[in-house]
Scaffold this motif. Structure first.
Motif, PDB file in Angstrom:
ATOM      1  N   HIS A 137       0.871  -1.180   0.000  1.00  0.00           N
ATOM      2  CA  HIS A 137       0.000   0.000   0.000  1.00  0.00           C
ATOM      3  C   HIS A 137       0.902   1.223   0.000  1.00  0.00           C
ATOM      4  O   HIS A 137       1.839   1.322   0.808  1.00  0.00           O
ATOM      5  CB  HIS A 137      -0.904   0.018   1.238  1.00  0.00           C
ATOM      6  N   VAL A 138       0.639   2.138  -0.912  1.00  0.00           N
ATOM      7  CA  VAL A 138       1.373   3.397  -0.970  1.00  0.00           C
ATOM      8  C   VAL A 138       0.366   4.532  -0.936  1.00  0.00           C
ATOM      9  O   VAL A 138      -0.550   4.590  -1.767  1.00  0.00           O
ATOM     10  CB  VAL A 138       2.235   3.509  -2.246  1.00  0.00           C
ATOM     11  N   ARG A 162      -4.988  12.776  -1.324  1.00  0.00           N
ATOM     12  CA  ARG A 162      -4.033  11.723  -0.963  1.00  0.00           C
ATOM     13  C   ARG A 162      -4.404  10.507  -1.806  1.00  0.00           C
ATOM     14  O   ARG A 162      -5.482   9.933  -1.635  1.00  0.00           O
ATOM     15  CB  ARG A 162      -4.114  11.399   0.529  1.00  0.00           C
ATOM     16  N   ILE A 163      -3.511  10.122  -2.715  1.00  0.00           N
ATOM     17  CA  ILE A 163      -3.793   9.000  -3.607  1.00  0.00           C
ATOM     18  C   ILE A 163      -3.349   7.700  -2.930  1.00  0.00           C
ATOM     19  O   ILE A 163      -2.209   7.585  -2.475  1.00  0.00           O
ATOM     20  CB  ILE A 163      -3.074   9.159  -4.957  1.00  0.00           C
ATOM     21  N   ASN A 164      -4.272   6.758  -2.865  1.00  0.00           N
ATOM     22  CA  ASN A 164      -3.975   5.455  -2.268  1.00  0.00           C
ATOM     23  C   ASN A 164      -3.849   4.403  -3.366  1.00  0.00           C
ATOM     24  O   ASN A 164      -4.792   4.163  -4.130  1.00  0.00           O
ATOM     25  CB  ASN A 164      -5.078   5.064  -1.285  1.00  0.00           C
ATOM     26  N   TYR A 165      -2.662   3.806  -3.428  1.00  0.00           N
ATOM     27  CA  TYR A 165      -2.389   2.747  -4.391  1.00  0.00           C
ATOM     28  C   TYR A 165      -2.256   1.408  -3.658  1.00  0.00           C
ATOM     29  O   TYR A 165      -1.606   1.323  -2.614  1.00  0.00           O
ATOM     30  CB  TYR A 165      -1.061   2.988  -5.102  1.00  0.00           C
ATOM     31  N   ARG A 166      -2.873   0.377  -4.217  1.00  0.00           N
ATOM     32  CA  ARG A 166      -2.568  -0.988  -3.808  1.00  0.00           C
ATOM     33  C   ARG A 166      -1.774  -1.624  -4.953  1.00  0.00           C
ATOM     34  O   ARG A 166      -2.133  -1.465  -6.125  1.00  0.00           O
ATOM     35  CB  ARG A 166      -3.836  -1.796  -3.541  1.00  0.00           C
ATOM     36  N   GLU A 173       7.577  -8.877 -10.274  1.00  0.00           N
ATOM     37  CA  GLU A 173       7.335  -7.509 -10.755  1.00  0.00           C
ATOM     38  C   GLU A 173       6.155  -6.876 -10.029  1.00  0.00           C
ATOM     39  O   GLU A 173       5.087  -7.477  -9.909  1.00  0.00           O
ATOM     40  CB  GLU A 173       7.065  -7.526 -12.261  1.00  0.00           C
ATOM     41  N   TRP A 174       6.367  -5.644  -9.539  1.00  0.00           N
ATOM     42  CA  TRP A 174       5.316  -4.883  -8.874  1.00  0.00           C
ATOM     43  C   TRP A 174       4.536  -4.068  -9.899  1.00  0.00           C
ATOM     44  O   TRP A 174       5.118  -3.401 -10.762  1.00  0.00           O
ATOM     45  CB  TRP A 174       5.906  -3.916  -7.854  1.00  0.00           C
ATOM     46  N   LYS A 175       3.183  -4.113  -9.783  1.00  0.00           N
ATOM     47  CA  LYS A 175       2.334  -3.246 -10.583  1.00  0.00           C
ATOM     48  C   LYS A 175       1.124  -2.844  -9.747  1.00  0.00           C
ATOM     49  O   LYS A 175       0.817  -3.459  -8.728  1.00  0.00           O
ATOM     50  CB  LYS A 175       1.873  -3.934 -11.876  1.00  0.00           C
ATOM     51  N   ILE A 245      -8.077  -1.399   3.437  1.00  0.00           N
ATOM     52  CA  ILE A 245      -6.684  -1.598   2.997  1.00  0.00           C
ATOM     53  C   ILE A 245      -5.941  -2.474   3.996  1.00  0.00           C
ATOM     54  O   ILE A 245      -5.206  -3.400   3.623  1.00  0.00           O
ATOM     55  CB  ILE A 245      -5.984  -0.239   2.821  1.00  0.00           C
ATOM     56  N   GLU A 246      -6.136  -2.210   5.285  1.00  0.00           N
ATOM     57  CA  GLU A 246      -5.493  -3.003   6.325  1.00  0.00           C
ATOM     58  C   GLU A 246      -5.945  -4.465   6.238  1.00  0.00           C
ATOM     59  O   GLU A 246      -5.116  -5.382   6.364  1.00  0.00           O
ATOM     60  CB  GLU A 246      -5.830  -2.429   7.696  1.00  0.00           C
ATOM     61  N   LYS A 247      -7.218  -4.675   6.028  1.00  0.00           N
ATOM     62  CA  LYS A 247      -7.748  -6.037   5.914  1.00  0.00           C
ATOM     63  C   LYS A 247      -7.123  -6.743   4.716  1.00  0.00           C
ATOM     64  O   LYS A 247      -6.727  -7.911   4.799  1.00  0.00           O
ATOM     65  CB  LYS A 247      -9.273  -5.999   5.800  1.00  0.00           C
ATOM     66  N   TRP A 248      -7.046  -6.046   3.596  1.00  0.00           N
ATOM     67  CA  TRP A 248      -6.477  -6.624   2.379  1.00  0.00           C
ATOM     68  C   TRP A 248      -5.010  -6.989   2.581  1.00  0.00           C
ATOM     69  O   TRP A 248      -4.559  -8.075   2.151  1.00  0.00           O
ATOM     70  CB  TRP A 248      -6.635  -5.632   1.235  1.00  0.00           C
TER      71      TRP A 248
END
Length: 251
Positions: A137-138, A162-166, A173-175, A245-248
């Protein structure tokens, strides 16, 4: 044939021939890419995405996920659509005020907007990264800037979020797996100091406080703006996003 016949092979002839052929083979090896048929020539120079992917795989995970999200925004700002597309998994999800759908569709929609003159720039702040296994999570602050004409005047539109990326790591490789902002505040200001901008309060009242100016401006540019997005004017929604997000991450 006499012992003095100059055409007779001498004791060093074998070594000379070996050296001679070795030299010719070395020259042929250097010239091979130019002499070989096109289909047999070495592959072309790696694409920008291939080069970037190789670079990212050499980084630690924190650096890699940070670079992926920053490159996604850089590519969007500069119209590098192939590079932007390369940051998303095909099954990714994007939810913003004007678009809801998969990541590749978001890239396509962004390209259409840019071609139609809706162009903005993103000023990114320090990212906060959380990585657990192959999930990350970023959250990164963003100030989005663009311009529009209002009553013949050039107006600056700034929107803070505030953009939240998973992100997921697959085959090393990260995407990006999802993108969702938390809207905070937006504003409209004349580009020329001293000019005035008058927007009827009733027009702004139709939109959510955390992105009212953004909604008003982009609606004028022909976009349909959802009013159900996550914003700081609805703190329960913000808390629910963080909880999801925390659950994921923990699954």
């Amino acid at each position: 044939m006499t012992d003095t016949d100059s055409s007779a092979p001498g004791p060093g002839t074998g070594r000379w021939l070996a050296s001679h052929f070795a030299t010719h083979f070395a020259i042929l090896a250097l010239l091979w890419p130019a002499l070989a048929p096109a289909e047999e020539r070495p592959a072309a120079k790696p694409s920008a995405h291939e080069t970037a992917a190789a670079f990212l795989k050499q980084q630690d995970d924190v650096s890699a996920v940070t670079q992926v999200v920053l490159r996604e925004r850089q590519a969007r700002d500069n119209g590098w659509w192939d590079r932007m597309l390369a940051t998303y998994w095909p099954d990714s999800r994007v939810d913003v005020s004007w678009y809801h759908g998969d990541g590749p569709g978001f890239v396509h929609a962004s390209r259409k907007l840019s071609a139609g003159g809706v162009v903005g720039k993103h000023r990114m702040f320090a990212p906060i990264v959380d990585i657990r296994g192959n999930k990350a999570h970023v959250e990164i602050g963003s100030r989005n800037w663009s311009q529009l004409k209002v009553d013949g005047k050039t107006v600056n539109l700034n929107a803070n979020m505030r953009i939240n990326y998973r992100l997921e790591k697959r085959d090393g490789e990260w995407k990006i797996l999802s993108l969702q902002p938390i809207y905070e505040h937006s504003e409209l200001t004349p580009d020329v100091p001293g000019e005035t901008l008058v927007i009827p309060a009733a027009e702004l009242a139709k939109y959510r406080p955390s992105y009212a100016a953004l909604s008003w401006a982009l609606t004028r540019k022909g976009l349909t703006m959802s009013q159900t997005e996550i914003g700081i004017d609805r703190p329960d929604d913000v808390n629910a996003l963080y909880a999801s997000i925390e659950k994921w991450l923990s699954e």
